[in-house]
Design a protein around this motif. Structure first.
Motif, PDB file in Angstrom:
ATOM      1  N   CYS A  27       1.749   0.574   5.646  1.00 26.87           N
ATOM      2  CA  CYS A  27       1.016   0.057   4.602  1.00 26.87           C
ATOM      3  C   CYS A  27       2.203  -0.318   3.459  1.00 26.87           C
ATOM      4  N   LYS A  36      -5.840  -0.477   2.898  1.00 22.36           N
ATOM      5  CA  LYS A  36      -5.338   0.281   4.255  1.00 22.36           C
ATOM      6  C   LYS A  36      -4.755   1.699   3.629  1.00 22.36           C
ATOM      7  N   GLN A  60      -7.105   3.998   2.631  1.00 21.10           N
ATOM      8  CA  GLN A  60      -7.792   4.442   3.522  1.00 21.10           C
ATOM      9  C   GLN A  60      -7.104   5.638   3.971  1.00 21.10           C
TER      10      GLN A  60
END
Length: 158
Positions: A103, A121, A124
């Motif tokens: 990421c 991402k 998350q």
């Protein structure tokens, strides 16, 4: 409470188990699509480490890194279902290593669409990391069940 906790662990672990299963099925000889996506990001990461820290990162085959990631996610996910602390540590290790590399939103300009996708991402993965730390904190804060000492029966006095 027991069933709810178990169901939550199954749903949480399914993210890692399904991801590991998909990567395992696509692995092939060269590491599959995961290795192809990971290679350029890993090269940028090693270049950053070499230039900023002056530390030489040893040459590692990408398929071995992908295989280790599959193992960490698969074993960690399965053990996490049973409430293992080791599983949480394995998943934390996987996230701590892979998130900054995969990421890499910091390599893109804020107006690019890749920036937003990678940042989402990243957040998350950060949320999953936090949930695992919460699990470990709760697991360590609950005192273990202590066995009651059986005392000798009191003698009756007449």
């Amino acid at each position: 409470m027991g069933f709810t906790s178990f169901a939550g662990r199954v749903l949480f672990a399914s993210v890692f188990i399904l991801s590991a299963w998909q990567e395992f099925n696509e692995f092939g000889v060269d590491g599959g699509p995961a290795a192809k996506a990971f290679k350029p990001k890993f090269d940028v990461f090693t270049h950053h480490v070499n230039s900023c820290l002056g530390v030489h990162v040893p040459e590692i085959e990408i398929k071995h890194i992908v295989g280790a990631g599959i193992a960490l996610k698969g074993i960690g996910g399965i053990l996490f279902i049973f409430g293992s602390s080791l599983a949480a540590y394995l998943l934390v290790l996987y996230l701590a290593i892979s998130t900054p590399i995969l990421c890499d939103f910091y390599n893109y300009d804020i107006e690019k669409t890749e920036f937003l996708q990678l940042f989402l991402k990243f957040t998350q993965s950060l949320a999953l990391f936090g949930a695992l730390l919460f699990f470990l904190g709760m697991k360590n804060s609950i005192p273990r069940r202590q066995l009651k000492k059986k005392t000798a029966p009191k003698t009756k006095t007449i």
